[in-house]
Design a protein around this motif. Structure first.
Motif, PDB file in Angstrom:
ATOM      1  N   ARG A  28      42.278  19.883   5.082  1.00  0.00           N
ATOM      2  CA  ARG A  28      43.098  18.857   5.741  1.00  0.00           C
ATOM      3  C   ARG A  28      42.613  18.580   7.158  1.00  0.00           C
ATOM      4  NH1 ARG A  28      47.237  21.798   3.118  1.00  0.00           N
ATOM      5  NH2 ARG A  28      47.992  20.665   1.305  1.00  0.00           N
ATOM      6  N   LYS A  29      42.212  19.630   7.873  1.00  0.00           N
ATOM      7  CA  LYS A  29      41.688  19.452   9.234  1.00  0.00           C
ATOM      8  C   LYS A  29      40.390  18.650   9.201  1.00  0.00           C
ATOM      9  CE  LYS A  29      43.604  23.658  11.256  1.00  0.00           C
ATOM     10  NZ  LYS A  29      43.281  24.993  11.795  1.00  0.00           N
ATOM     11  N   GLN A  30      39.522  18.986   8.262  1.00  0.00           N
ATOM     12  CA  GLN A  30      38.252  18.275   8.146  1.00  0.00           C
ATOM     13  C   GLN A  30      38.480  16.821   7.734  1.00  0.00           C
ATOM     14  OE1 GLN A  30      34.723  19.731   7.001  1.00  0.00           O
ATOM     15  NE2 GLN A  30      35.040  21.670   8.060  1.00  0.00           N
ATOM     16  N   LEU A  31      39.460  16.579   6.884  1.00  0.00           N
ATOM     17  CA  LEU A  31      39.785  15.220   6.463  1.00  0.00           C
ATOM     18  C   LEU A  31      40.297  14.399   7.648  1.00  0.00           C
ATOM     19  CD1 LEU A  31      40.007  13.158   4.197  1.00  0.00           C
ATOM     20  CD2 LEU A  31      42.270  14.083   3.679  1.00  0.00           C
ATOM     21  N   ALA A  32      41.138  14.995   8.463  1.00  0.00           N
ATOM     22  CA  ALA A  32      41.630  14.298   9.657  1.00  0.00           C
ATOM     23  C   ALA A  32      40.471  13.990  10.609  1.00  0.00           C
ATOM     24  CB  ALA A  32      42.691  15.144  10.362  1.00  0.00           C
ATOM     25  N   ALA A  33      39.554  14.925  10.755  1.00  0.00           N
ATOM     26  CA  ALA A  33      38.395  14.704  11.626  1.00  0.00           C
ATOM     27  C   ALA A  33      37.505  13.593  11.073  1.00  0.00           C
ATOM     28  CB  ALA A  33      37.605  15.991  11.786  1.00  0.00           C
ATOM     29  N   ALA A  34      37.321  13.563   9.756  1.00  0.00           N
ATOM     30  CA  ALA A  34      36.495  12.524   9.138  1.00  0.00           C
ATOM     31  C   ALA A  34      37.144  11.156   9.303  1.00  0.00           C
ATOM     32  CB  ALA A  34      36.269  12.837   7.659  1.00  0.00           C
ATOM     33  N   ASN A  35      38.447  11.083   9.142  1.00  0.00           N
ATOM     34  CA  ASN A  35      39.144   9.807   9.323  1.00  0.00           C
ATOM     35  C   ASN A  35      39.059   9.328  10.772  1.00  0.00           C
ATOM     36  OD1 ASN A  35      39.903   9.511   6.646  1.00  0.00           O
ATOM     37  ND2 ASN A  35      41.808  10.637   6.932  1.00  0.00           N
ATOM     38  N   ARG A  36      39.161  10.262  11.714  1.00  0.00           N
ATOM     39  CA  ARG A  36      39.044   9.918  13.131  1.00  0.00           C
ATOM     40  C   ARG A  36      37.621   9.425  13.437  1.00  0.00           C
ATOM     41  NH1 ARG A  36      41.819  13.747  14.746  1.00  0.00           N
ATOM     42  NH2 ARG A  36      40.244  15.359  14.585  1.00  0.00           N
ATOM     43  N   GLU A  37      36.628  10.107  12.862  1.00  0.00           N
ATOM     44  CA  GLU A  37      35.237   9.701  13.067  1.00  0.00           C
ATOM     45  C   GLU A  37      34.974   8.320  12.468  1.00  0.00           C
ATOM     46  OE1 GLU A  37      30.712  11.304  12.099  1.00  0.00           O
ATOM     47  OE2 GLU A  37      32.443  12.432  11.379  1.00  0.00           O
ATOM     48  N   PHE A  38      35.561   8.051  11.298  1.00  0.00           N
ATOM     49  CA  PHE A  38      35.414   6.746  10.656  1.00  0.00           C
ATOM     50  C   PHE A  38      35.997   5.645  11.536  1.00  0.00           C
ATOM     51  CE2 PHE A  38      37.079   3.535   7.590  1.00  0.00           C
ATOM     52  CZ  PHE A  38      35.850   3.017   7.211  1.00  0.00           C
ATOM     53  N   MET A  39      37.161   5.911  12.125  1.00  0.00           N
ATOM     54  CA  MET A  39      37.785   4.926  13.000  1.00  0.00           C
ATOM     55  C   MET A  39      36.914   4.660  14.235  1.00  0.00           C
ATOM     56  SD  MET A  39      41.514   5.042  14.847  1.00  0.00           S
ATOM     57  CE  MET A  39      41.004   6.313  15.972  1.00  0.00           C
ATOM     58  N   GLU A  40      36.344   5.723  14.810  1.00  0.00           N
ATOM     59  CA  GLU A  40      35.480   5.560  15.976  1.00  0.00           C
ATOM     60  C   GLU A  40      34.232   4.762  15.624  1.00  0.00           C
ATOM     61  OE1 GLU A  40      34.762   9.503  17.362  1.00  0.00           O
ATOM     62  OE2 GLU A  40      36.826   9.786  18.022  1.00  0.00           O
ATOM     63  N   ALA A  69      34.879  11.920   3.410  1.00  0.00           N
ATOM     64  CA  ALA A  69      36.343  11.878   3.300  1.00  0.00           C
ATOM     65  C   ALA A  69      36.762  11.830   1.836  1.00  0.00           C
ATOM     66  CB  ALA A  69      36.894  10.681   4.056  1.00  0.00           C
ATOM     67  N   ALA A  70      36.040  11.090   1.017  1.00  0.00           N
ATOM     68  CA  ALA A  70      36.374  10.997  -0.403  1.00  0.00           C
ATOM     69  C   ALA A  70      36.199  12.351  -1.096  1.00  0.00           C
ATOM     70  CB  ALA A  70      35.500   9.947  -1.077  1.00  0.00           C
ATOM     71  N   ARG A  71      35.160  13.075  -0.731  1.00  0.00           N
ATOM     72  CA  ARG A  71      34.953  14.406  -1.314  1.00  0.00           C
ATOM     73  C   ARG A  71      36.097  15.343  -0.940  1.00  0.00           C
ATOM     74  NH1 ARG A  71      28.687  14.751   0.225  1.00  0.00           N
ATOM     75  NH2 ARG A  71      27.844  13.861  -1.673  1.00  0.00           N
ATOM     76  N   LEU A  72      36.503  15.299   0.318  1.00  0.00           N
ATOM     77  CA  LEU A  72      37.599  16.153   0.767  1.00  0.00           C
ATOM     78  C   LEU A  72      38.892  15.808   0.025  1.00  0.00           C
ATOM     79  CD1 LEU A  72      36.763  16.047   4.559  1.00  0.00           C
ATOM     80  CD2 LEU A  72      36.668  18.079   3.126  1.00  0.00           C
ATOM     81  N   GLN A  73      39.173  14.521  -0.124  1.00  0.00           N
ATOM     82  CA  GLN A  73      40.380  14.100  -0.840  1.00  0.00           C
ATOM     83  C   GLN A  73      40.321  14.501  -2.310  1.00  0.00           C
ATOM     84  OE1 GLN A  73      40.391   9.910  -0.026  1.00  0.00           O
ATOM     85  NE2 GLN A  73      41.605  10.149   1.843  1.00  0.00           N
ATOM     86  N   THR A  74      39.136  14.451  -2.902  1.00  0.00           N
ATOM     87  CA  THR A  74      38.977  14.829  -4.301  1.00  0.00           C
ATOM     88  C   THR A  74      39.308  16.296  -4.509  1.00  0.00           C
ATOM     89  OG1 THR A  74      37.301  13.141  -4.648  1.00  0.00           O
ATOM     90  CG2 THR A  74      37.332  14.974  -6.204  1.00  0.00           C
ATOM     91  N   VAL A  75      38.821  17.152  -3.627  1.00  0.00           N
ATOM     92  CA  VAL A  75      39.084  18.582  -3.760  1.00  0.00           C
ATOM     93  C   VAL A  75      40.574  18.868  -3.568  1.00  0.00           C
ATOM     94  CG1 VAL A  75      38.624  20.859  -2.768  1.00  0.00           C
ATOM     95  CG2 VAL A  75      36.753  19.260  -3.150  1.00  0.00           C
ATOM     96  N   LEU A  76      41.200  18.211  -2.608  1.00  0.00           N
ATOM     97  CA  LEU A  76      42.647  18.395  -2.419  1.00  0.00           C
ATOM     98  C   LEU A  76      43.417  17.963  -3.662  1.00  0.00           C
ATOM     99  CD1 LEU A  76      43.379  17.308   1.261  1.00  0.00           C
ATOM    100  CD2 LEU A  76      43.646  19.566   0.252  1.00  0.00           C
ATOM    101  N   ARG A  77      43.019  16.850  -4.238  1.00  0.00           N
ATOM    102  CA  ARG A  77      43.705  16.356  -5.433  1.00  0.00           C
ATOM    103  C   ARG A  77      43.477  17.287  -6.623  1.00  0.00           C
ATOM    104  NH1 ARG A  77      48.095  14.020  -7.197  1.00  0.00           N
ATOM    105  NH2 ARG A  77      47.722  12.781  -9.053  1.00  0.00           N
ATOM    106  N   GLU A  78      42.273  17.825  -6.748  1.00  0.00           N
ATOM    107  CA  GLU A  78      41.998  18.789  -7.819  1.00  0.00           C
ATOM    108  C   GLU A  78      42.924  19.990  -7.699  1.00  0.00           C
ATOM    109  OE1 GLU A  78      37.914  19.878  -7.390  1.00  0.00           O
ATOM    110  OE2 GLU A  78      37.196  18.202  -8.620  1.00  0.00           O
TER     111      GLU A  78
END
Length: 65
Positions: free
Chosen positions: A15-27, A50-59
């Protein structure tokens, strides 16, 4: 980052890495809009991460792995 490396993380770390990836995407989007972005291939790379991180969370939610 490979999918096996992501699966080794705890759910909180993902979740922390996903938040960081989303922040980086916005920047990166802001840099693109202001014509400061040098490497345009960064945007798809961050989206894929970000998609990979979301996939693992969903799994884990579904109990697939």
């Amino acid at each position: 980052m490979k999918i096996d490396e992501i699966r080794a993380f705890s759910a909180e770390e993902i979740r922390k890495q996903l938040a960081a990836a989303n922040r980086e995407f916005m920047e990166l989007r802001f840099k693109l809009a202001t014509k400061q972005l040098v490497n345009h291939r960064q945007i798809p790379a961050v989206k894929k991460k970000a998609a990979r991180l979301q996939t693992v969370l969903r799994e884990r939610t579904l109990g697939i792995r």
